[in-house]
Design a protein around this motif. Structure first.
Motif, PDB file in Angstrom:
ATOM      1  N   UNK A 123       1.517 -16.892  11.528  1.00 39.90           N
ATOM      2  CA  UNK A 123       0.201 -16.425  11.964  1.00 39.90           C
ATOM      3  C   UNK A 123       0.243 -15.121  12.762  1.00 39.90           C
ATOM      4  N   UNK A 124       1.340 -14.843  13.442  1.00 38.02           N
ATOM      5  CA  UNK A 124       1.436 -13.623  14.253  1.00 38.02           C
ATOM      6  C   UNK A 124       1.402 -12.364  13.394  1.00 38.02           C
ATOM      7  N   UNK A 125       1.680 -12.500  12.096  1.00 38.50           N
ATOM      8  CA  UNK A 125       1.687 -11.340  11.212  1.00 38.50           C
ATOM      9  C   UNK A 125       0.318 -10.951  10.690  1.00 38.50           C
ATOM     10  N   UNK A 126      -0.720 -11.726  11.031  1.00 35.64           N
ATOM     11  CA  UNK A 126      -2.048 -11.418  10.501  1.00 35.64           C
ATOM     12  C   UNK A 126      -2.534 -10.066  11.009  1.00 35.64           C
ATOM     13  N   UNK A 127      -2.927  -9.199  10.079  1.00 35.92           N
ATOM     14  CA  UNK A 127      -3.417  -7.875  10.429  1.00 35.92           C
ATOM     15  C   UNK A 127      -2.335  -6.839  10.639  1.00 35.92           C
ATOM     16  N   UNK A 128      -1.068  -7.216  10.525  1.00 40.17           N
ATOM     17  CA  UNK A 128       0.036  -6.293  10.796  1.00 40.17           C
ATOM     18  C   UNK A 128       0.170  -5.242   9.692  1.00 40.17           C
ATOM     19  N   UNK A 129       0.593  -4.051  10.089  1.00 32.45           N
ATOM     20  CA  UNK A 129       0.958  -3.004   9.149  1.00 32.45           C
ATOM     21  C   UNK A 129       2.430  -2.672   9.367  1.00 32.45           C
ATOM     22  N   UNK A 130       3.230  -2.865   8.339  1.00 32.31           N
ATOM     23  CA  UNK A 130       4.653  -2.526   8.383  1.00 32.31           C
ATOM     24  C   UNK A 130       4.850  -1.257   7.572  1.00 32.31           C
ATOM     25  N   UNK A 131       5.266  -0.186   8.232  1.00 32.81           N
ATOM     26  CA  UNK A 131       5.448   1.100   7.554  1.00 32.81           C
ATOM     27  C   UNK A 131       6.909   1.311   7.195  1.00 32.81           C
ATOM     28  N   UNK A 138       0.843  -1.185   0.000  1.00 30.66           N
ATOM     29  CA  UNK A 138       0.000   0.000   0.000  1.00 30.66           C
ATOM     30  C   UNK A 138       0.883   1.240   0.000  1.00 30.66           C
ATOM     31  N   UNK A 139       0.271   2.413   0.094  1.00 30.76           N
ATOM     32  CA  UNK A 139       0.993   3.672  -0.098  1.00 30.76           C
ATOM     33  C   UNK A 139       0.762   4.636   1.049  1.00 30.76           C
ATOM     34  N   UNK A 185       6.607   4.394   1.383  1.00 33.58           N
ATOM     35  CA  UNK A 185       6.793   5.786   1.019  1.00 33.58           C
ATOM     36  C   UNK A 185       7.331   5.908  -0.391  1.00 33.58           C
ATOM     37  N   UNK A 186       8.092   6.964  -0.690  1.00 37.87           N
ATOM     38  CA  UNK A 186       8.538   7.239  -2.060  1.00 37.87           C
ATOM     39  C   UNK A 186       9.565   6.221  -2.558  1.00 37.87           C
ATOM     40  N   UNK A 187       9.293   5.660  -3.714  1.00 36.63           N
ATOM     41  CA  UNK A 187      10.125   4.609  -4.296  1.00 36.63           C
ATOM     42  C   UNK A 187      10.881   5.118  -5.523  1.00 36.63           C
TER      43      UNK A 187
END
Length: 250
Positions: A232-240, A127-128, A172-174
């Motif tokens: 399974x622990x990563x379910x729902x995680x957001x990595x920014x 995502x962005x 972020x910006x790529x």
């Protein structure tokens, strides 16, 4: 051999992710709107044409490669509109929502539901950071990415009891090739190093950025690897991985 599906692998970040996974021993299926003959580097993975603006095309894909077993699914496909930077008309806006949020949601639903119950699958939705700071020009695109973020949360909830995790990699910006070419033209026009142009762009683009360079594709790949390794622990995680663009409290 581990298997990966990269949706949106015809260019830029998606191509890098598919190629890196393949070079690290994964069997990779990559998709894109372009014809295979127009996708450089796709010889390293199996390339399938998939046009997300056409729901029937998504249905065809789900009946074939989309129904296969995968250890990792990465969704990266995106459109910026027919004329980036200009307000889209209603048809263009509907297409942007279809490609950036609605069809990916139904597509990922189908792919993840087809996964075998005895094999774990990690899904990473790219995502962005535009969802945090929409402008009059970027608002239509940002709205589609915000919709994708909400729908991704729904997927995580819907598959919480399955052998599936659904996480978001918010970027972020790529260093998109077109963006780099623009930077080079500006640097040559003003007779300054291209690094100075990048720094000036980042400071103007978002005052919250705390980076002086674009986020390289390999950092994105390592973030995908990390999210996939959480299980399974990563379910729902957001990595920014967004250069701090949302400010200090998010």
């Amino acid at each position: 051999m581990k298997r990966a599906l990269v949706i949106g692998a015809s260019r830029s970040l998606g191509s890098h992710l598919a190629t890196r996974l393949a070079s690290n021993g994964w069997q990779v299926v990559g998709t894109g709107r372009r014809l295979g003959s127009e996708v450089p580097g796709s010889e390293g993975f199996t390339y399938e044409r998939l046009d997300l603006s056409d729901p029937e095309d998504a249905g065809r894909f789900l009946a074939g490669a989309g129904s296969e077993a995968y250890d990792l699914v990465v969704h990266n496909a995106v459109t910026y509109g027919a004329t980036p930077g200009k307000p889209p008309d209603l048809d263009e806006l509907e297409t942007m929502f279809r490609v950036n949020a609605l069809v990916p949601y139904r597509l990922l639903q189908g792919v993840l539901a087809a996964q075998p119950t005895d094999r774990f699958c990690s899904c990473v939705v790219v995502n962005s950071d535009s969802i945090y700071h929409a402008t009059s020009q970027s608002a239509p695109y940002a709205a589609t990415k915000a919709a994708l973020r909400v729908l991704t949360t729904s997927l995580a909830d819907g598959f919480r009891s399955a052998q599936v995790s659904v996480a978001t990699l918010l970027l972020g910006p790529l260093p998109d090739p077109r963006k780099l070419a623009d930077f080079q033209r500006v640097a040559e026009r003003h007779g300054v190093p291209v690094e100075d142009v990048k720094r000036a762009f980042l400071r103007k683009a978002n005052p919250f950025y705390v980076i002086d360079d674009l986020i390289d594709f390999d950092a994105c790949y390592r973030s995908v690897e990390y999210l996939a390794g959480l299980g399974p622990a990563g379910n729902g995680m957001v990595c920014r991985l967004d250069g701090g663009s949302a400010g200090s409290l998010i």
